[in-house]
Design a protein around this motif. Sequence first.
Motif, PDB file in Angstrom:
ATOM      1  N   MET A   1       0.886  -1.198   0.043  1.00  0.00           N
ATOM      2  CA  MET A   1      -0.133  -0.040  -0.082  1.00  0.00           C
ATOM      3  C   MET A   1       0.895   1.266  -0.071  1.00  0.00           C
ATOM      4  O   MET A   1       0.598   2.207  -0.761  1.00  0.00           O
ATOM      5  N   ARG A   2       1.912   0.978   0.835  1.00  0.00           N
ATOM      6  CA  ARG A   2       2.775   2.530   0.674  1.00  0.00           C
ATOM      7  C   ARG A   2       3.421   2.664  -0.578  1.00  0.00           C
ATOM      8  O   ARG A   2       3.775   3.934  -1.015  1.00  0.00           O
ATOM      9  N   ARG A   3       3.810   1.516  -1.095  1.00  0.00           N
ATOM     10  CA  ARG A   3       4.642   1.792  -2.370  1.00  0.00           C
ATOM     11  C   ARG A   3       3.458   2.320  -3.543  1.00  0.00           C
ATOM     12  O   ARG A   3       3.993   3.260  -4.254  1.00  0.00           O
ATOM     13  N   ALA A   4       2.494   2.067  -3.507  1.00  0.00           N
ATOM     14  CA  ALA A   4       1.471   2.230  -4.464  1.00  0.00           C
ATOM     15  C   ALA A   4       1.287   3.775  -3.966  1.00  0.00           C
ATOM     16  O   ALA A   4       0.986   4.745  -4.940  1.00  0.00           O
ATOM     17  N   ARG A   5       1.132   4.087  -2.740  1.00  0.00           N
ATOM     18  CA  ARG A   5       1.146   5.468  -2.294  1.00  0.00           C
ATOM     19  C   ARG A   5       2.080   6.460  -3.018  1.00  0.00           C
ATOM     20  O   ARG A   5       1.922   7.469  -3.604  1.00  0.00           O
ATOM     21  N   ILE A   6       3.165   5.820  -2.651  1.00  0.00           N
ATOM     22  CA  ILE A   6       4.370   6.548  -3.295  1.00  0.00           C
ATOM     23  C   ILE A   6       4.420   7.078  -4.644  1.00  0.00           C
ATOM     24  O   ILE A   6       4.588   7.957  -5.259  1.00  0.00           O
ATOM     25  N   LEU A   7       3.922   5.899  -5.464  1.00  0.00           N
ATOM     26  CA  LEU A   7       4.001   6.010  -6.940  1.00  0.00           C
ATOM     27  C   LEU A   7       2.778   7.136  -7.370  1.00  0.00           C
ATOM     28  O   LEU A   7       2.850   7.742  -8.213  1.00  0.00           O
ATOM     29  N   ALA A   8       1.499   6.927  -6.520  1.00  0.00           N
ATOM     30  CA  ALA A   8       0.481   7.574  -6.895  1.00  0.00           C
ATOM     31  C   ALA A   8       0.961   9.373  -6.628  1.00  0.00           C
ATOM     32  O   ALA A   8       0.536  10.357  -7.392  1.00  0.00           O
ATOM     33  N   VAL A   9       1.443   9.259  -5.449  1.00  0.00           N
ATOM     34  CA  VAL A   9       1.884  10.957  -5.030  1.00  0.00           C
ATOM     35  C   VAL A   9       2.965  11.432  -6.210  1.00  0.00           C
ATOM     36  O   VAL A   9       2.785  12.636  -6.650  1.00  0.00           O
ATOM     37  N   THR A  10       3.726  10.588  -6.523  1.00  0.00           N
ATOM     38  CA  THR A  10       4.791  11.007  -7.599  1.00  0.00           C
ATOM     39  C   THR A  10       4.049  11.343  -8.916  1.00  0.00           C
ATOM     40  O   THR A  10       4.407  12.361  -9.698  1.00  0.00           O
ATOM     41  N   SER A  11       2.994  10.466  -9.419  1.00  0.00           N
ATOM     42  CA  SER A  11       2.258  10.983 -10.477  1.00  0.00           C
ATOM     43  C   SER A  11       1.678  12.124 -10.404  1.00  0.00           C
ATOM     44  O   SER A  11       1.786  13.006 -11.218  1.00  0.00           O
ATOM     45  N   GLU A  12       1.028  12.586  -9.259  1.00  0.00           N
ATOM     46  CA  GLU A  12       0.553  13.805  -9.067  1.00  0.00           C
ATOM     47  C   GLU A  12       1.554  14.847  -9.257  1.00  0.00           C
ATOM     48  O   GLU A  12       1.267  15.891  -9.820  1.00  0.00           O
ATOM     49  N   MET A  13       2.719  14.602  -8.430  1.00  0.00           N
ATOM     50  CA  MET A  13       3.830  15.793  -8.808  1.00  0.00           C
ATOM     51  C   MET A  13       4.336  16.059 -10.040  1.00  0.00           C
ATOM     52  O   MET A  13       4.432  17.154 -10.562  1.00  0.00           O
ATOM     53  N   LEU A  14       4.218  14.892 -11.155  1.00  0.00           N
ATOM     54  CA  LEU A  14       4.631  15.122 -12.219  1.00  0.00           C
ATOM     55  C   LEU A  14       3.464  15.798 -13.165  1.00  0.00           C
ATOM     56  O   LEU A  14       3.776  16.551 -14.412  1.00  0.00           O
ATOM     57  N   GLU A  15       2.384  15.935 -12.699  1.00  0.00           N
ATOM     58  CA  GLU A  15       1.345  16.797 -13.337  1.00  0.00           C
ATOM     59  C   GLU A  15       1.660  18.253 -12.912  1.00  0.00           C
ATOM     60  O   GLU A  15       0.920  19.267 -13.680  1.00  0.00           O
ATOM     61  N   GLU A  16       2.364  18.518 -11.961  1.00  0.00           N
ATOM     62  CA  GLU A  16       2.433  20.072 -11.696  1.00  0.00           C
ATOM     63  C   GLU A  16       4.014  20.261 -12.077  1.00  0.00           C
ATOM     64  O   GLU A  16       4.165  21.674 -12.150  1.00  0.00           O
ATOM     65  N   MET A  17       4.888  19.533 -12.329  1.00  0.00           N
ATOM     66  CA  MET A  17       6.329  19.870 -12.438  1.00  0.00           C
ATOM     67  C   MET A  17       6.955  19.078 -13.355  1.00  0.00           C
ATOM     68  O   MET A  17       6.466  17.879 -13.379  1.00  0.00           O
ATOM     69  N   PRO A  18       8.181  19.325 -13.866  1.00  0.00           N
ATOM     70  CA  PRO A  18       8.952  18.268 -14.911  1.00  0.00           C
ATOM     71  C   PRO A  18       9.754  17.343 -13.926  1.00  0.00           C
ATOM     72  O   PRO A  18       9.781  17.644 -12.728  1.00  0.00           O
ATOM     73  N   VAL A  19      10.080  16.364 -14.701  1.00  0.00           N
ATOM     74  CA  VAL A  19      10.695  15.400 -13.972  1.00  0.00           C
ATOM     75  C   VAL A  19      11.926  15.825 -13.229  1.00  0.00           C
ATOM     76  O   VAL A  19      12.272  15.513 -11.884  1.00  0.00           O
ATOM     77  N   ALA A  20      12.658  16.785 -13.246  1.00  0.00           N
ATOM     78  CA  ALA A  20      13.847  17.282 -12.634  1.00  0.00           C
ATOM     79  C   ALA A  20      13.571  17.878 -11.455  1.00  0.00           C
ATOM     80  O   ALA A  20      14.455  17.981 -10.701  1.00  0.00           O
ATOM     81  N   LYS A  21      12.447  18.558 -11.418  1.00  0.00           N
ATOM     82  CA  LYS A  21      12.239  18.992 -10.040  1.00  0.00           C
ATOM     83  C   LYS A  21      11.364  18.142  -8.900  1.00  0.00           C
ATOM     84  O   LYS A  21      11.163  18.458  -7.874  1.00  0.00           O
ATOM     85  N   VAL A  22      11.242  17.006  -9.454  1.00  0.00           N
ATOM     86  CA  VAL A  22      10.642  15.968  -8.540  1.00  0.00           C
ATOM     87  C   VAL A  22      11.590  15.521  -7.594  1.00  0.00           C
ATOM     88  O   VAL A  22      12.878  14.869  -8.083  1.00  0.00           O
ATOM     89  N   SER A  23      11.717  15.805  -6.238  1.00  0.00           N
ATOM     90  CA  SER A  23      12.772  15.714  -5.313  1.00  0.00           C
ATOM     91  C   SER A  23      12.271  14.642  -4.188  1.00  0.00           C
ATOM     92  O   SER A  23      11.120  14.387  -4.031  1.00  0.00           O
ATOM     93  N   LEU A  24      13.138  13.614  -3.484  1.00  0.00           N
ATOM     94  CA  LEU A  24      12.887  12.801  -2.598  1.00  0.00           C
ATOM     95  C   LEU A  24      12.243  13.353  -1.432  1.00  0.00           C
ATOM     96  O   LEU A  24      11.584  13.044  -0.764  1.00  0.00           O
ATOM     97  N   ASN A  25      12.963  14.667  -1.315  1.00  0.00           N
ATOM     98  CA  ASN A  25      12.580  15.492   0.017  1.00  0.00           C
ATOM     99  C   ASN A  25      10.874  15.774  -0.122  1.00  0.00           C
ATOM    100  O   ASN A  25      10.389  15.819   0.697  1.00  0.00           O
ATOM    101  N   GLU A  26      10.523  16.396  -1.174  1.00  0.00           N
ATOM    102  CA  GLU A  26       9.278  16.826  -1.244  1.00  0.00           C
ATOM    103  C   GLU A  26       8.277  15.797  -1.577  1.00  0.00           C
ATOM    104  O   GLU A  26       7.058  15.744  -1.132  1.00  0.00           O
ATOM    105  N   LEU A  27       8.866  14.497  -2.139  1.00  0.00           N
ATOM    106  CA  LEU A  27       7.736  13.415  -2.207  1.00  0.00           C
ATOM    107  C   LEU A  27       7.751  12.803  -0.865  1.00  0.00           C
ATOM    108  O   LEU A  27       6.731  12.597  -0.451  1.00  0.00           O
ATOM    109  N   SER A  28       8.727  12.810  -0.151  1.00  0.00           N
ATOM    110  CA  SER A  28       8.712  12.379   1.246  1.00  0.00           C
ATOM    111  C   SER A  28       7.504  13.225   2.025  1.00  0.00           C
ATOM    112  O   SER A  28       6.683  12.692   2.772  1.00  0.00           O
ATOM    113  N   ARG A  29       7.547  14.624   1.967  1.00  0.00           N
ATOM    114  CA  ARG A  29       6.909  15.405   2.508  1.00  0.00           C
ATOM    115  C   ARG A  29       5.247  15.106   2.229  1.00  0.00           C
ATOM    116  O   ARG A  29       4.403  14.980   3.114  1.00  0.00           O
TER     117      ARG A  29
END
Length: 206
Positions: free
Chosen positions: A1-29
């Motif tokens: 479930m946590r893996r799925a959540r991490i992937l879902a949030v990453t996908s949401e971030m990519l709708e807002e920003m390019p790949v280069a701006k996706v950081s582990l710190n922001e993803l974790s937050r």
Amino acid sequence: MRRARILAVTSEMLEEMPVAKVSLNELSRRVGLAKSNVLRYFESREAVLLQLLDAELHEWAAQVDAWLVESPADCLERIAQVADVVASSIAERPVMCDLISAQSAVLERNISTEVAVQHKYAIAGEVETITRAMVRALPELSNEQAWQVVAYTILLTAGAWPQSRPAPAIQAAYDLEPDLAAGQMDFTETLRDLIRVTITGLLASA
């Protein structure tokens, strides 16, 4: 479930920003986990993004498999139909296009051999699904030729997608000097034309 959540949030971030701006710190937050906990499930930021790419490719392959059907149309019409289905289905997936564009230069640079093997097998499976669907819709193509079309399409996407999404300064230059924008491409139309030309060329050279 946590893996799925991490992937879902990453996908949401990519709708807002390019790949280069996706950081582990922001993803974790956004996920609500410590960075060290995210790294328990994925070995790196790139591993997260690669698994997301694998998921996007799986959904795309299933869509193409459903859309490419046998048709009584003549060969040229069916070539156009295949090119339209493949190009349109890709254009509907901006997250996948962003990830494909970053795959070789960024995402495959900070991963273990184990992750690389899993990723390459995942891609091979999806390419095989689309290859079979393409041959079904266009039996004039051999399996090898259809595989080439799919492989070339992914390569074309990697180049055409960022070219069709100019940086703000470039877009401002186009707006200021319309003559400069003459070479600006429409992603879907360009990809459709290139797929059609690729199929036609492979059949002609057979």
